[in-house]
Design a protein around this motif. Structure first.
Motif, PDB file in Angstrom:
ATOM      1  N   LYS A 116       2.301   8.737   0.710  1.00 56.83           N
ATOM      2  CA  LYS A 116       1.078   9.536   0.563  1.00 56.83           C
ATOM      3  C   LYS A 116       1.259  10.766  -0.328  1.00 56.83           C
ATOM      4  CE  LYS A 116      -1.772   7.410   3.584  1.00 56.83           C
ATOM      5  NZ  LYS A 116      -3.162   7.007   3.349  1.00 56.83           N
TER       6      LYS A 116
ATOM      7  N   HIS B 182      -0.822  11.257   5.206  1.00 52.45           N
ATOM      8  CA  HIS B 182      -1.688  11.849   4.186  1.00 52.45           C
ATOM      9  C   HIS B 182      -1.728  13.372   4.369  1.00 52.45           C
ATOM     10  CE1 HIS B 182      -4.963  12.258   1.332  1.00 52.45           C
ATOM     11  NE2 HIS B 182      -5.760  12.768   2.259  1.00 52.45           N
TER      12      HIS B 182
ATOM     13  N   TYR C  34      -8.209   7.616   1.732  1.00 52.62           N
ATOM     14  CA  TYR C  34      -8.216   6.345   0.989  1.00 52.62           C
ATOM     15  C   TYR C  34      -9.469   6.159   0.146  1.00 52.62           C
ATOM     16  CZ  TYR C  34     -10.911   4.858   5.124  1.00 52.62           C
ATOM     17  OH  TYR C  34     -11.822   4.772   6.145  1.00 52.62           O
TER      18      TYR C  34
ATOM     19  N   ILE D 192      -6.429   6.839  -4.706  1.00 51.57           N
ATOM     20  CA  ILE D 192      -6.134   5.429  -4.965  1.00 51.57           C
ATOM     21  C   ILE D 192      -5.200   5.294  -6.164  1.00 51.57           C
ATOM     22  CG2 ILE D 192      -7.163   3.254  -5.748  1.00 51.57           C
ATOM     23  CD1 ILE D 192      -9.670   4.069  -4.082  1.00 51.57           C
TER      24      ILE D 192
ATOM     25  N   GLN E 176      -1.624   6.494  -5.282  1.00 51.40           N
ATOM     26  CA  GLN E 176      -0.857   5.537  -4.478  1.00 51.40           C
ATOM     27  C   GLN E 176      -0.401   4.367  -5.344  1.00 51.40           C
ATOM     28  OE1 GLN E 176      -0.887   7.718  -2.526  1.00 51.40           O
ATOM     29  NE2 GLN E 176      -2.382   7.737  -0.873  1.00 51.40           N
TER      30      GLN E 176
ATOM     31  N   GLY F  14      -6.352   2.262   0.471  1.00 55.42           N
ATOM     32  CA  GLY F  14      -6.049   3.061  -0.712  1.00 55.42           C
ATOM     33  C   GLY F  14      -4.815   2.578  -1.446  1.00 55.42           C
TER      34      GLY F  14
ATOM     35  N   THR G  81     -12.883  -0.035   5.849  1.00 51.47           N
ATOM     36  CA  THR G  81     -12.584   0.408   4.498  1.00 51.47           C
ATOM     37  C   THR G  81     -13.845   0.997   3.867  1.00 51.47           C
ATOM     38  OG1 THR G  81     -11.563  -0.241   2.400  1.00 51.47           O
ATOM     39  CG2 THR G  81     -13.111  -1.802   3.389  1.00 51.47           C
TER      40      THR G  81
ATOM     41  N   ASN H 267     -12.733   1.017  -2.218  1.00 51.47           N
ATOM     42  CA  ASN H 267     -11.530   0.214  -2.036  1.00 51.47           C
ATOM     43  C   ASN H 267     -11.854  -1.272  -2.059  1.00 51.47           C
ATOM     44  OD1 ASN H 267     -11.508   2.695   0.080  1.00 51.47           O
ATOM     45  ND2 ASN H 267      -9.590   2.597  -1.049  1.00 51.47           N
TER      46      ASN H 267
END
Length: 321
Positions: free
Chosen positions: A55, A83, A151, A157, A160, A186, A240, A244
């Protein structure tokens, strides 16, 4: 809740730019070869990041793209711990204030790690059904801070996904597939953008496999009303986000669900074979590989996404108690 996800879409170019930014401050995490069921696979040890999880990537990419004025007003994030630490680490490095909305049942090691990085923590009652996004939205409205979603943010995004850029560079080519733990998606979405030729396999705990069911249904399907207990605090996402799902729909392989015992077995494997400490959520993708639930070949990469686990809980898992 409105946030920056509505303003732009994540792109491959954005992932490449995030990887370049991260490479200037952090070395790549190791890509470790091992044998599973007679096949060589490559394990990306994100558990060895400075905050113990991948993260840090999304947090750094997001916060370094803020203006001076935005950094001055600080950031707000919602997280069970990884995160939280990624955002707190980036905020500390950049001289910005971070407020993190965390569940009151988050692992103590994650709460302590977030506080140690200088972030202010606002606790909410996850078992009581308190809506964490509403808590965060109120803080954003009161302070003018920027929400850094765990995410559902395009910069997060892309950040990551920088792990996928590193994997391809370390292998000298794109992997055949990347198997990754999945909460909100994410990481999986970022990896799909990073390595467009690779199959992306999201892995979730049983009962929390909303991404698997969403990909099968062709639309977002939330977790059911009474999901089972799971040790994977990092993967307890109720649904989600469209940002995503739009990346992964028609792009990712059917997702995989793993049991709590399969996850514990993966934690024991990583400790015995690799000398790595993995938290339950961080071991989910490895669990799917060990359980024979994903195809393996010499170019399969598996994300070991985090290692922030309470010592006593980890000791019981390793001992098989």
């Amino acid at each position: 809740m409105a946030h920056s996800a509505s303003l732009r879409k994540p792109t491959h170019a954005g992932v490449v730019r995030a990887a370049e930014k991260i490479a200037r401050i952090l070395p790549p995490t190791p890509l470790l070869p091992t044998e599973i069921r007679g096949s060589r696979v490559w394990l990306k040890a994100e558990s060895l990041q400075p905050i113990g999880a991948f993260k840090i990537r999304g947090g750094w990419h997001r916060l370094t793209d803020l203006s001076d004025g935005e950094r001055g007003r600080g950031v707000v994030a919602v997280s069970s711990g990884n995160h939280a630490q990624g955002v707190a680490w980036a905020a500390r490095e950049l001289g910005s204030a971070a407020t993190i909305v965390m569940p009151n049942d988050a692992p103590q090691v994650k709460l302590a790690g977030t506080r140690a990085l200088g972030a202010e923590i606002v606790l909410y009652d996850r078992p009581g059904g308190e809506l964490r996004d509403e808590v965060a939205a109120k803080l954003v409205d009161e302070t003018g801070a920027t929400l850094v979603h765990a995410y559902g943010d395009p910069w997060v995004i892309e950040g990551q996904g920088s792990a996928g850029i590193e994997i391809a560079e370390q292998l000298g080519e794109e992997p055949t597939r990347i198997v990754a733990p999945c909460g909100g998606g994410g990481l999986s979405a970022g990896l799909a953008l990073a390595c467009p030729g690779a199959e992306i396999v999201p892995v979730e705990p049983e009962g929390w496999d909303d991404m698997r069911r969403s990909l099968a249904a062709g639309e977002i399907v939330p977790v059911g009303p009474t999901p089972p207990p799971t040790a994977c605090d990092a993967l307890q996402t109720l649904a989600t986000f469209p940002i995503n799902f739009e990346v992964l729909h028609g792009r990712a392989a059917p997702g995989v669900a793993v049991s709590e015992e399969e996850i514990r077995e993966a934690q024991r494997f990583a400790f015995a074979r690799l000398k790595l400490v993995l938290e339950p959520g961080g071991a989910a993708a490895l669990a799917a590989a060990l359980a024979g639930k994903v195809e393996l070949d010499g170019r399969t990469a598996i994300i070991l996404s985090g290692g922030n686990v309470d010592a006593a809980a980890f000791a019981r898992i390793i001992a098989g108690i």
